[in-house]
Design a protein around this motif. Structure first.
Motif, mmCIF file in Angstrom:
data_model
loop_
_atom_site.group_PDB
_atom_site.id
_atom_site.type_symbol
_atom_site.label_atom_id
_atom_site.label_comp_id
_atom_site.label_asym_id
_atom_site.label_seq_id
_atom_site.Cartn_x
_atom_site.Cartn_y
_atom_site.Cartn_z
ATOM 1 N N PHE A 258 -9.393 -5.098 -5.414
ATOM 2 C CA PHE A 258 -9.971 -3.916 -4.821
ATOM 3 C C PHE A 258 -9.234 -3.014 -3.964
ATOM 4 O O PHE A 258 -9.722 -1.947 -3.733
ATOM 5 N N LEU A 259 -8.063 -3.388 -3.459
ATOM 6 C CA LEU A 259 -7.229 -2.562 -2.886
ATOM 7 C C LEU A 259 -6.636 -1.680 -4.056
ATOM 8 O O LEU A 259 -6.500 -0.385 -3.803
ATOM 9 N N ALA B 71 -9.299 0.900 -4.865
ATOM 10 C CA ALA B 71 -9.352 1.692 -3.943
ATOM 11 C C ALA B 71 -8.266 2.942 -3.787
ATOM 12 O O ALA B 71 -8.577 3.991 -3.772
ATOM 13 N N LEU B 72 -6.967 2.354 -3.851
ATOM 14 C CA LEU B 72 -6.068 3.561 -3.945
ATOM 15 C C LEU B 72 -6.031 4.458 -5.126
ATOM 16 O O LEU B 72 -5.793 5.525 -4.953
ATOM 17 N N ARG C 206 0.966 3.682 -3.086
ATOM 18 C CA ARG C 206 0.132 5.185 -2.927
ATOM 19 C C ARG C 206 1.140 6.059 -3.395
ATOM 20 O O ARG C 206 1.017 7.177 -3.843
ATOM 21 N N GLU D 74 0.728 -1.328 -0.035
ATOM 22 C CA GLU D 74 0.008 -0.078 -0.051
ATOM 23 C C GLU D 74 0.866 1.407 0.143
ATOM 24 O O GLU D 74 0.598 2.212 -0.707
#
Length: 217
Positions: free
Chosen positions: A211-212, A215-216, A178, A174
């Motif tokens: 889905f991560l 979402a990011l 990001r 993540e």
């Protein structure tokens, strides 16, 4: 408060908003998404490029509306079947170093040829770049936008399951991703964020970070 001050502030606010790009849209860009993008890339039964009328017909019949094209003939074949053009000019628009050598005239010539075609939609710039490539890609996007503000300069990013080394960042999944997205937005200033994520596995399951990734972004 004085009514005159309120009116003056309202007028100034309207002037400032009128001179500001739409929220999220980079300065200098006039591109609008139009019909949702439905492209095609190397699936079974067809070439990815509309190299002839038969292939363009097949793509149109299958419901696609965006076709990879490299030549004027391909532009015309796609247009005849109602497909929009995704211009892929290898060695020029996909290579930012072309802005600094004898290829610059070729870069500009290809842009000028594509931008006036009635089916023109987007320029293909890069696929799955590292963050280290973002400064150069940002230069190319800015150059295209300056010469043709009406069409998309398209780049697709790595997915979350790329390594931090490939992304050119560091940290856990993540954190690394990001940062990758942050640099892309701030350095390249894209019209949209697109990313590769091959989620459907042979087992019939989705990748666990599908889905991560969504979402990011």
């Amino acid at each position: 408060p004085d009514i005159g001050v309120i009116r003056l502030c309202t007028v100034l606010s309207c002037v400032l908003l009128a001179a500001t790009p739409a929220w999220g849209q980079p300065a200098g860009s006039n591109w609008q998404i139009g019909d949702p993008i439905c492209g095609y890339y190397q699936g079974p039964g067809s070439n990815q490029l509309p190299t002839d009328a038969a292939n363009a017909t097949q793509m149109a019949n299958l419901g696609f509306n965006l076709a990879w094209c490299q030549t004027q003939e391909e532009y015309d074949a796609a247009h005849a079947k109602g497909l929009r053009i995704y211009a892929w000019i290898s060695g020029y628009l996909d290579d930012p170093s072309a802005l600094d050598d004898h290829r610059l005239s070729g870069v500009n010539g290809n842009i000028d040829l594509a931008k006036v075609h009635p089916a023109m939609y987007a320029y293909r710039i890069a696929g799955e770049p590292s963050a280290a490539e973002f400064p150069g890609l940002g230069r190319m996007v800015a150059h295209i936008r300056d010469r043709d503000p009406d069409h998309l300069a398209y780049i697709e990013l790595f997915p979350t399951y790329a390594s931090a080394v490939a992304l050119g960042t560091s940290g856990d999944t993540e954190t690394a991703y990001r940062e990758y997205l942050r640099q892309f937005v701030e350095v390249v200033k894209p019209d949209l964020i697109s990313y590769d994520h091959y989620a459907l596995m042979a087992t019939g399951l989705l990748r666990s970070d599908y889905f991560l990734n969504l979402a990011l972004v």
